[in-house]
Design an enzyme around this catalytic site. Sequence first.
Site, PDB file in Angstrom:
ATOM      1  CD  GLU A 146      -2.235   1.010   2.991  1.00 45.92           C
ATOM      2  OE1 GLU A 146      -1.956   0.182   3.823  1.00 45.92           O
ATOM      3  OE2 GLU A 146      -3.410   1.610   3.152  1.00 45.92           O
ATOM      4  CE  LYS A 193      -7.249   0.670   4.051  1.00 44.68           C
ATOM      5  NZ  LYS A 193      -6.137   1.313   4.827  1.00 44.68           N
ATOM      6  CB  CYS A 228      -3.880  -2.313   4.578  1.00 45.60           C
ATOM      7  SG  CYS A 228      -2.827  -2.214   6.125  1.00 45.60           S
ATOM      8  CB  VAL A 264       0.216  -0.043  12.381  1.00 38.15           C
ATOM      9  CG1 VAL A 264       0.779   0.945  11.238  1.00 38.15           C
ATOM     10  CG2 VAL A 264      -1.305   0.147  12.470  1.00 38.15           C
TER      11      VAL A 264
HETATM   12  C1  ACM Z   1      -3.871   0.230   7.443  1.00 34.73           C
HETATM   13  O1  ACM Z   1      -5.017  -0.059   6.831  1.00 34.73           O
HETATM   14  N1  ACM Z   1      -2.958   0.742   6.631  1.00 34.73           N
HETATM   15  C2  ACM Z   1      -3.556  -0.216   8.851  1.00 34.73           C
END
Ligand code: ACM
Length: 268
Positions: A38, A109, A142, A169
């Site tokens: 990402e 996203k 992510c 994270v």
């Molecule tokens: C994230 O969605 N980059 C933790």
Amino acid sequence: MQLTLIQNQPRLGAVESNLEAARSIIEHIDFDLLLLPELFATGYFFSDETQARQLSEPVPSGPTTQFLIDQAKAKGAYICGGLAERDGAQLYNTAILVGPEGLMGRYRKLHLFYEEKHWFAPGDRPPKVYQLGNARVGMMICFDWRYPEVARILTLQGAQIILHPANLVQPYCQDAMVTRCLENGVFAATANRIGTDMRADSTSLAFTGRSQVVNPWGEILDRAPDAEPAIVTVDIDPARADEKYVTEHNHLMHDRRPEHYGLICGTK
Ligand code: ACM
């Protein structure tokens, strides 16, 4: 199919040198399908909307998209990676899929994480599946891992491989993706980054590495370390994801009971 992941350590805001670092790796590796993390060329932890906007680009004319298209042409292969997309007034956290012919698709996203909500708009289109040679792939980004609906909707459209660019994270995703693969009978490739993004005001966010590929039986085919740049390469047969029988009496998809799942599809 040779599936390769790059686990990188971009410098926040240094797009040119981050792309150069990616170029120097890509030059020396072979792949049919390459996955980058990402926001692999911008870094992740923007200070504010102004910085996010400065680092964003239109697709397909922006520098990161053009870079990936050039690499895909040079290699005669497919590449997926994440970038900050600018479309009119909106910014999206987007993954693009490119091949030797150019841009093939994009995924915005759906589930934004933490302060991303300050600058990105959530995705406005359902996830889609793309045919790459004899493989069918879908993208999620992510934090989408927290929403099993994303992997499921890709599977229901026939995805054999889920491409998952990430900047993780929290510590749970890599193991959770094993479950996503088991419940859907698909391959999943998670390309994560390492290192820490530090803002001018010294607030920071650290990333967890451990990029990996998991097969439809939940086996981790390869997993990178948590704090070093890495290249993960696996050879997979995407058609193995079409084998949905988990016993002779249990087909993962045919045994679903959607008539009892109405609440999941509700709007509230
Ligand atoms: C994230 O969605 N980059 C933790």
